[in-house]
Design an enzyme around this catalytic site. Structure first.
Site, mmCIF file in Angstrom:
data_model
loop_
_atom_site.group_PDB
_atom_site.id
_atom_site.type_symbol
_atom_site.label_atom_id
_atom_site.label_comp_id
_atom_site.label_asym_id
_atom_site.label_seq_id
_atom_site.Cartn_x
_atom_site.Cartn_y
_atom_site.Cartn_z
ATOM 1 N N SER A 46 5.341 1.149 -6.276
ATOM 2 C CA SER A 46 5.876 1.170 -4.913
ATOM 3 C C SER A 46 5.252 0.065 -4.067
ATOM 4 O O SER A 46 5.924 -0.525 -3.217
ATOM 5 C CB SER A 46 5.676 2.539 -4.264
ATOM 6 O OG SER A 46 4.314 2.892 -4.233
ATOM 7 N N GLU A 47 3.968 -0.238 -4.302
ATOM 8 C CA GLU A 47 3.345 -1.369 -3.623
ATOM 9 C C GLU A 47 2.269 -1.998 -4.504
ATOM 10 O O GLU A 47 1.617 -1.315 -5.301
ATOM 11 C CB GLU A 47 2.733 -0.949 -2.278
ATOM 12 C CG GLU A 47 3.714 -0.894 -1.137
ATOM 13 C CD GLU A 47 3.705 0.426 -0.387
ATOM 14 O OE1 GLU A 47 4.589 0.612 0.447
ATOM 15 O OE2 GLU A 47 2.827 1.253 -0.674
ATOM 16 N N THR A 48 2.116 -3.302 -4.321
ATOM 17 C CA THR A 48 1.011 -4.072 -4.898
ATOM 18 C C THR A 48 0.317 -4.780 -3.747
ATOM 19 O O THR A 48 0.983 -5.366 -2.890
ATOM 20 C CB THR A 48 1.530 -5.105 -5.916
ATOM 21 O OG1 THR A 48 2.146 -4.421 -7.011
ATOM 22 C CG2 THR A 48 0.410 -5.977 -6.436
ATOM 23 N N HIS A 77 -1.118 3.539 1.661
ATOM 24 C CA HIS A 77 -1.840 3.699 0.402
ATOM 25 C C HIS A 77 -2.419 2.377 -0.117
ATOM 26 O O HIS A 77 -3.502 2.379 -0.719
ATOM 27 C CB HIS A 77 -0.990 4.483 -0.618
ATOM 28 C CG HIS A 77 -0.226 3.728 -1.626
ATOM 29 N ND1 HIS A 77 0.960 3.100 -1.356
ATOM 30 C CD2 HIS A 77 -0.468 3.538 -2.943
ATOM 31 C CE1 HIS A 77 1.420 2.551 -2.468
ATOM 32 N NE2 HIS A 77 0.574 2.802 -3.456
#
Length: 305
Positions: A46-48, A77
């Protein structure tokens, strides 16, 4: 072997293989925007988050946050996971104390994080860089219900109605009657996209919530869908919890003082998450707020780029 070290953390959980997985790429200076976006697509989480040198000598690091399709000015997050990764690296190399303060530069502004490490999963809490602001998105409940595959009579509970808020990233907060309704929500991305007004920056994703919870010590059960960002559903969304503070304040009329809420998410996905939201209210308005959660490292490696 040369390259950049990376870690995978499960964030907003103290157990591996739950919460929201995050890739943390260290020493990311030298990567351009296109490379970071392609690497985020390679991880397909979902995110890096890419960690580089801070512009200010008083700050710890600079963060760039990417979904598989776009860059975000702020996200919860990645902030928690990056703060814990940096604190753990500092503790390993210099014997830093278990409790530390990390200052992170994000596109939304500087973010102050307090990190506590122990025998179990580390915990990080950050001050919201922006307080939630109400956005004028006139969306009819019937249209929202249709986009979520629900009946219009299932939208809302008590005095909670649909509202739109942003603490750096916008969300449409959609109250639903109970857990059963929340579990049945299925987003029609095309229909949802047709409802939103044109605006600069990230589009407002639906943040579905109800008062009924699976875990009895939690205050709200939530789900978040962002298919335009390459995220059909998110296991835990700190930036949405930050925005959601505005909806809680508006509808629950919080009295002056400090308030704490545990928010559960990701249960329908088999990735249970727990986000702690703390809100300080003075003279009937939010004066400060914080987001906190655990994170546990589940993998590490070297990026050969």
């Amino acid at each position: 072997m040369t390259g950049r070290n990376y870690y995978i953390y499960d964030v907003f959980s103290d157990e591996p293989l739950s919460g929201n997985p995050l890739a943390v790429v260290l020493d990311a200076d030298g990567l351009d925007d296109a490379a970071m976006q392609r690497i985020a697509g390679e991880f397909n989480l979902s995110e890096t988050v890419f960690v580089g040198q801070a512009a200010s000598k008083n700050h710890t690091a600079r963060l760039r946050i990417f979904t598989p399709r776009t860059e975000l000015p702020f996200a919860g997050h990645p902030t928690v996971g990056a703060a814990i990764a940096l604190a753990e690296r500092a503790a390993k190399t210099s014997g830093a104390p278990q409790t530390s303060i990390v200052m992170l530069e994000e596109a939304v502004g500087p973010v102050r994080c307090a990190v506590t490490a122990g025998k179990g999963a580390a915990y990080a809490e950050f001050d919201l860089p922006r307080l939630p602001m109400s956005l004028p998105f006139p969306i009819e409940p019937e249209a929202v219900a249709a986009a979520l595959g629900l009946g219009h009579h299932e939208i809302g509970f008590e005095n909670h109605t649909i509202s739109t808020w942003s603490a750096g990233v916008p969300y449409v907060c959609v109250p639903v009657a109970d857990l059963g309704v929340a579990r049945r929500a299925r987003l029609d991305a095309g229909l949802w996209r047709s409802l939103l007004p044109q605006m600069e920056g990230p589009s407002a994703a639906p943040y579905v919530y109800c008062r009924e919870t699976v875990n009895h010590d939690h205050a709200f059960h939530v789900r978040m869908f962002a298919p335009d960002d390459g995220i059909p559903e998110d296991p835990a969304t700190g930036s949405a919890a930050a925005a959601f503070a505005g909806a809680i304040m508006q509808h629950d009329a919080l009295v002056d003082g400090a308030h704490g809420f545990l928010i559960e998410q990701g249960i329908e996905m088999g990735r249970p998450s727990s986000i702690r939201l703390e809100v300080d209210v003075h003279h009937g308005a939010i004066t400060s707020a914080r987001i906190g959660g655990h994170a546990v490292r589940v993998a590490e490696g070297k990026l050969l780029i």
